[in-house]
Each structure stands twice: as structure tokens, then as C-alpha cells.
Design an enzyme around this catalytic site. Structure first.
Site, PDB file in Angstrom:
ATOM      1  N   HIS A 118       0.781  -1.303   0.108  1.00 13.87           N
ATOM      2  CA  HIS A 118       0.198   0.034   0.052  1.00 13.87           C
ATOM      3  C   HIS A 118       0.766   1.394  -0.053  1.00 13.87           C
ATOM      4  CE1 HIS A 118       1.251  -0.442   4.164  1.00 13.87           C
ATOM      5  NE2 HIS A 118       0.730   0.943   4.336  1.00 13.87           N
TER       6      HIS A 118
HETATM    7  C1  UD1 Z   1      -0.882   6.018   5.755  1.00 13.64           C
HETATM    8  C2  UD1 Z   1       0.275   6.350   6.207  1.00 13.64           C
HETATM    9  C3  UD1 Z   1       1.448   5.408   5.720  1.00 13.64           C
HETATM   10  C4  UD1 Z   1       0.961   3.911   6.606  1.00 13.64           C
HETATM   11  C5  UD1 Z   1      -0.505   3.656   6.273  1.00 13.64           C
HETATM   12  C6  UD1 Z   1      -1.149   2.688   7.143  1.00 13.64           C
HETATM   13  C7  UD1 Z   1       1.091   8.949   5.965  1.00 13.64           C
HETATM   14  C8  UD1 Z   1       1.766   9.817   4.650  1.00 13.64           C
HETATM   15  N1  UD1 Z   1       0.874   7.348   5.287  1.00 13.64           N
HETATM   16  O1  UD1 Z   1      -0.949   5.775   4.337  1.00 13.64           O
HETATM   17  O2  UD1 Z   1       2.700   5.489   6.245  1.00 13.64           O
HETATM   18  O3  UD1 Z   1       1.699   2.895   6.207  1.00 13.64           O
HETATM   19  O4  UD1 Z   1      -1.393   5.053   6.512  1.00 13.64           O
HETATM   20  O5  UD1 Z   1      -2.111   1.947   6.698  1.00 13.64           O
HETATM   21  O6  UD1 Z   1       0.595   9.104   6.878  1.00 13.64           O
HETATM   22  N2  UD1 Z   1      -8.481   5.694   2.494  1.00 13.64           N
HETATM   23  C9  UD1 Z   1      -9.809   4.932   2.732  1.00 13.64           C
HETATM   24  N3  UD1 Z   1     -10.229   4.755   4.032  1.00 13.64           N
HETATM   25  C10 UD1 Z   1      -9.335   5.476   5.328  1.00 13.64           C
HETATM   26  C11 UD1 Z   1      -8.351   5.936   4.820  1.00 13.64           C
HETATM   27  C12 UD1 Z   1      -7.775   6.032   3.785  1.00 13.64           C
HETATM   28  O7  UD1 Z   1     -10.433   4.652   2.005  1.00 13.64           O
HETATM   29  O8  UD1 Z   1      -9.954   5.309   6.475  1.00 13.64           O
HETATM   30  C13 UD1 Z   1      -7.930   5.962   1.278  1.00 13.64           C
HETATM   31  C14 UD1 Z   1      -8.380   7.211   0.653  1.00 13.64           C
HETATM   32  O9  UD1 Z   1      -8.523   6.908  -0.920  1.00 13.64           O
HETATM   33  C15 UD1 Z   1      -7.208   8.047   0.852  1.00 13.64           C
HETATM   34  C16 UD1 Z   1      -5.751   6.985   0.709  1.00 13.64           C
HETATM   35  O10 UD1 Z   1      -6.540   5.721   1.359  1.00 13.64           O
HETATM   36  O11 UD1 Z   1      -6.894   8.990  -0.305  1.00 13.64           O
HETATM   37  C17 UD1 Z   1      -4.886   7.390   1.274  1.00 13.64           C
HETATM   38  O12 UD1 Z   1      -4.882   7.493   2.748  1.00 13.64           O
HETATM   39  P1  UD1 Z   1      -3.906   8.260   3.754  1.00 13.64           P
HETATM   40  O13 UD1 Z   1      -4.229   8.238   4.985  1.00 13.64           O
HETATM   41  O14 UD1 Z   1      -3.382   9.613   3.078  1.00 13.64           O
HETATM   42  O15 UD1 Z   1      -2.486   7.427   3.420  1.00 13.64           O
HETATM   43  P2  UD1 Z   1      -2.497   5.776   3.572  1.00 13.64           P
HETATM   44  O16 UD1 Z   1      -2.192   5.240   2.238  1.00 13.64           O
HETATM   45  O17 UD1 Z   1      -3.444   5.110   4.324  1.00 13.64           O
HETATM   46  N1  UDP Z   2      -3.106  -5.144   9.560  1.00 10.40           N
HETATM   47  C1  UDP Z   2      -4.437  -5.710   9.828  1.00 10.40           C
HETATM   48  N2  UDP Z   2      -5.234  -6.084   8.829  1.00 10.40           N
HETATM   49  C2  UDP Z   2      -4.925  -6.002   7.375  1.00 10.40           C
HETATM   50  C3  UDP Z   2      -3.647  -5.703   7.103  1.00 10.40           C
HETATM   51  C4  UDP Z   2      -2.736  -5.241   8.350  1.00 10.40           C
HETATM   52  O1  UDP Z   2      -4.774  -5.694  11.149  1.00 10.40           O
HETATM   53  O2  UDP Z   2      -5.687  -6.214   6.516  1.00 10.40           O
HETATM   54  C5  UDP Z   2      -2.107  -4.803  10.576  1.00 10.40           C
HETATM   55  C6  UDP Z   2      -1.002  -5.613  10.781  1.00 10.40           C
HETATM   56  O3  UDP Z   2      -0.960  -6.743  11.470  1.00 10.40           O
HETATM   57  C7  UDP Z   2       0.071  -4.596  11.161  1.00 10.40           C
HETATM   58  C8  UDP Z   2      -0.605  -3.347  10.703  1.00 10.40           C
HETATM   59  O4  UDP Z   2      -1.785  -3.486  10.448  1.00 10.40           O
HETATM   60  O5  UDP Z   2       0.145  -4.476  12.819  1.00 10.40           O
HETATM   61  C9  UDP Z   2       0.321  -2.676   9.588  1.00 10.40           C
HETATM   62  O6  UDP Z   2      -0.269  -1.505   9.045  1.00 10.40           O
HETATM   63  P1  UDP Z   2       0.074  -1.163   7.760  1.00 10.40           P
HETATM   64  O7  UDP Z   2       0.829  -2.083   6.940  1.00 10.40           O
HETATM   65  O8  UDP Z   2      -1.459  -0.288   7.137  1.00 10.40           O
HETATM   66  O9  UDP Z   2       0.982   0.200   7.957  1.00 10.40           O
HETATM   67  P2  UDP Z   2       2.802   0.377   8.135  1.00 10.40           P
HETATM   68  O10 UDP Z   2       3.142  -0.691   9.204  1.00 10.40           O
HETATM   69  O11 UDP Z   2       3.202   0.052   6.866  1.00 10.40           O
HETATM   70  O12 UDP Z   2       2.909   1.868   8.536  1.00 10.40           O
END
Ligand code: UD1
Ligand code: UDP
Length: 360
Positions: free
Chosen positions: A205
Site C-alpha cells: 500500500h
Molecule cells: C498512511 C500512512 C502510511 C501508513 C498507512 C497505514 C502517511 C503519509 N501515510 O497511508 O505511512 O503505512 O497509513 O495503513 O501518513 N483511505 C480510505 N479509508 C481510510 C483511509 C484512507 O479509503 O480510512 C484511502 C483514501 O482513498 C485515501 C487513501 O486511502 O485517499 C490514502 O490515505 P492516507 O491516510 O493519506 O494514506 P495511507 O495510504 O492510508
Molecule cells: N493489518 C491488519 N489487517 C490487514 C492488514 C494489516 O490488521 O488487513 C495490521 C498488521 O497486523 C500490522 C499493521 O496492520 O500490525 C500494519 O499496518 P500498515 O501495513 O497499514 O502500516 P505500516 O506498518 O506500513 O505503517
């Protein structure tokens, strides 16, 4: 002492949960401020419910946007809450935009900042997380480094010794506290029609992978080839951001099993029964290491070098050939490495340090 926990995304909720539970156990005066960066049920509320966390006292509902939009809205909202509540210290965890906003807003109000998971560096500034973690570390008064390596990085950047505490990573606490429950009660492996040890698990992601069409397509091609090469099903619980980009770019992986994101217990069960994990997630690299499941990281760098050193992880980048080769290499490795992320007492140590006020 009044403590504010500031969080906003899936990994922060999961990794802050051991700290929150310990604060609850000690009947500390604390509250949760949720930025609302994540808001979909399976990225947010499911973890509060499943990990039995107290509801946030505030939710800023900032939602999604550009980096400046998200961070700017958070800064304004967090400042208002901090002025009203006047906590003695705020705690943030990790490297998201919510972490940067929380640390910056508090530091400018002369409120102490504690950064959980301090000192991680990928040395790749194309990743938004790298900027966030560097700035959060340099705004912090208490830097909770998960390992000695993270501490050495912070010392190398001039952060004084007395601000740094090596505690282990709270992800070890989260895994040890929940693994048995996950194994006993979660039904994800069955529900997805999988058999333990007979499938691979994928998460993907990160912005640098999925926002670039060529790179996302190349990784998906690599994963499709992995299915063919090892004749093993590959399940990909897909983050909504990746789903959106896949649709936008018109990408259709032919052989992957796509699923919705799942709750933490289900995901732990999926990880612990997988033969191999392929991921660009930070937390998943750590969990794979703790669970002794081999991991292929779909990135060019990692801020978790401990996993490479103990042999639980390998960097594959985005080339299809390398993804297949690295999968082969990891499947051939002994998985008898030692977990470098601590014994599952990081949350307890962090709370003791914060409540003991050991750096004034
Ligand atoms: C964010 C973090 C990333 C982390 C990830 C965990 C930053 C810069 N990035 O990325 O480091 O690994 O969270 O999962 O802070 N969206 C939804 N539902 C939600 C949230 C987001 O559909 O509840 C979708 C939207 O289309 C949105 C996109 O995801 O535009 C990106 O969301 P955003 O929170 O900006 O970044 P993540 O990719 O979730
Ligand atoms: N995770 C979860 N459900 C999923 C995928 C990931 O509960 O479908 C959990 C996973 O166990 C881990 C955390 O989400 O603890 C990792 O988050 P993510 O990969 O979104 O963010 P990152 O660690 O890259 O910032």
C-alpha cells in the site's frame, strides 16, 4: 500528570494499544485524540473494538487529502485540543502524517513529546514516512527507540543520550498479547478457503509503490509470477488506497486472490499460518520476524534493518524476476532467527518512563 495519546491510522492504533492498556491499568490521567486520518471501519474502529481500547475523547475527522491538507488540518485541530486540555506530555507512535502533526503542534506549545518507535531510518526521502519520522524525532523529548541500532542512529544525529530509551517495539507486545487469542478464535484462514502453510500473504500500500503505475504493475506482475512458479495461492487483503490506484491504472492481477482488509486477530492468524509473507508494510515486516515467517519486502530499502540482519527478511524491490528469486531464497532459509524487537514489555517500560518523568 496528564497524558494525551495522538493517533490516526491502523498501525498507530495497533502499536499504541499496549501503551494505552498499560495507562488504563495504572489508572493514569490520559485521553486519546484521533486525527481521523483513517476512518473506514476496517482501518479504524475495528481495532478499538477488538483491542478493547477506550473511545477517543476527540476525533478531528480530517479524512483524506494531500499531505499538506491532511497535516495542516491536523495541526490546527490538535493545537485547539492541546490548548484546552493542557496535557503535560503527548505520545505519538510511528511515522504517519498524524505523528508529524501531533509532535509539531505539541512542541510549538512547549508540551513534552514522547515518540514511540523513534530512530528508524530508511534513508530514502522519497518516502513521506522518512520525513515524518525524522521531524517527529527531532521535536521529541522522550525518544523510545525499539532497538540499540535505532538508538545509535539517534545519537548519530546529535540527540542527547538522556532523551533516548531503548524499550523494544510495542508490536512485540501486541503480537504476544493477541497471538493465542488469534490462533484460537480467528477464522480468517478457513473463511478465505486457505490451508495453513499452503498459501502466501501479501500486503502492498505504500505511496512509492502504488502511486506509480509502472512500479505497481511491475510488482503485481512479480506476484502473479510467484503464484505460477510455486503453484501456491497468494492472498492480498488490499488497502483501500491500493484498490483505488489499481482501478485508476486499470491493473488487473490475474492470479492473486484479492480480499478486503481484515481485523487484527484475523490478520495475525493469516500471518502466522502463511508459508511466506510479501509486503511493503513496516509493521508486517516486524510481525513476520516475530512470528518466524519468512518475509520478502517489496521495497528498495527498509527502516527495519534488524530483520535483514537476523535473516527473516530480504529486499526484493519491484522487479518481477527479483521478487520470484527472493521468494525462492526465503523459502529455502531456516527460520530459526531471534526476534530483535523485544520481549513484549515495551508498553510497560514506556509508561513507567513517562509517569516516572525520568528526564524532567
Ligand atoms: C498512511 C500512512 C502510511 C501508513 C498507512 C497505514 C502517511 C503519509 N501515510 O497511508 O505511512 O503505512 O497509513 O495503513 O501518513 N483511505 C480510505 N479509508 C481510510 C483511509 C484512507 O479509503 O480510512 C484511502 C483514501 O482513498 C485515501 C487513501 O486511502 O485517499 C490514502 O490515505 P492516507 O491516510 O493519506 O494514506 P495511507 O495510504 O492510508
Ligand atoms: N493489518 C491488519 N489487517 C490487514 C492488514 C494489516 O490488521 O488487513 C495490521 C498488521 O497486523 C500490522 C499493521 O496492520 O500490525 C500494519 O499496518 P500498515 O501495513 O497499514 O502500516 P505500516 O506498518 O506500513 O505503517
Amino acid at each position: 500528570m496528564k497524558i494525551a495519546i495522538i493517533l490516526g491510522t491502523r498501525p498507530e492504533i495497533i502499536k499504541m494499544a499496549p501503551v494505552i492498556r498499560e495507562l488504563g491499568r495504572k489508572q493514569a490521567d490520559f485521553f486519546i485524540l484521533h486525527t481521523g486520518q483513517h476512518y473506514s471501519y476496517y482501518l479504524d474502529k475495528v481495532f478499538f473494538e477488538q483491542l478493547e481500547l477506550p473511545q477517543p475523547r476527540y476525533n478531528l475527522n480530517v479524512g483524506s487529502g494531500s499531505h499538506a491538507e491532511e497535516t495542516g488540518k491536523m495541526l490546527v485541530g490538535i493545537e485547539k485540543v492541546l490548548l484546552k486540555e493542557t496535557p503535560d506530555i503527548i505520545l505519538v507512535e510511528g511515522d504517519t502524517n498524524s505523528v508529524l502533526a501531533g509532535a509539531l503542534a505539541a512542541a510549538k506549545l512547549y508540551i513534552k513529546v514522547g515518540h514511540v518507535e523513534a530512530g528508524l531510518r530508511s534513508y530514502d526521502r522519497n518516502m513521506p514516512e522518512e520525513i515524518n519520522r525524522i521531524l517527529a524525532d527531532h521535536c521529541s523529548d522522550f525518544l523510545f527507540a525499539p532497538t540499540e541500532k535505532a538508538k545509535a542512529i539517534l545519537r548519530g544525529e546529535g540527540i542527547p543520550e538522556d532523551k533516548i530509551f531503548v524499550t523494544g517495539n510495542t508490536i512485540a507486545d501486541a503480537v504476544y498479547q493477541n497471538l493465542e487469542i488469534a490462533r484460537a478464535s480467528a477464522n480468517a484462514v478457513n473463511a478465505l478457503g486457505l490451508k495453513p502453510q499452503e498459501y502466501f500473504l501479501v500486503t502492498l500500500h505504500r505511496q512509492e509503490n502504488v502511486d506509480n503505475r509502472a512500479r505497481f504493475a511491475s510488482i503485481l506482475e512479480g506476484l502473479d509470477r510467484v503464484v505460477a512458479e510455486f503453484e501456491t495461492p497468494v492472498i492480498y487483503p488490499i488497502h483501500p488506497h491500493s484498490r483505488k490506484m489499481m482501478t485508476k491504472f486499470g491493473l488487473q492481477p490475474r492470479r492473486l486472490m484479492l480480499a478486503e482488509p481484515v481485523d487484527f486477530l484475523s490478520f495475525l492468524q493469516l500471518e502466522s499460518s502463511a508459508r511466506l509473507i510479501l509486503t511493503d508494510s513496516g509493521g508486517v515486516q516486524e510481525e513476520a520476524c516475530i512470528l518466524t515467517v519468512p518475509c520478502v519486502t517489496l521495497r528498495d530499502s527498509t527502516e527495519r534493518p534488524e530483520t535483514l540482519e537476523v535473516g527473516s527478511n530480504i529486499l526484493a524491490g519491484a522487479s518481477p524476476d527479483t521478487i520470484v528469486e527472493c521468494s525462492k531464497a526465503m523459502l529455502g532459509r531456516d527460520n530459526n532467527w531471534q526476534n530483535p524487537f523485544g520481549d513484549g514489555t515495551a508498553g510497560k517500560k514506556i509508561v513507567e518512563i513517562v509517569m516516572g518523568g525520568s528526564n524532567g
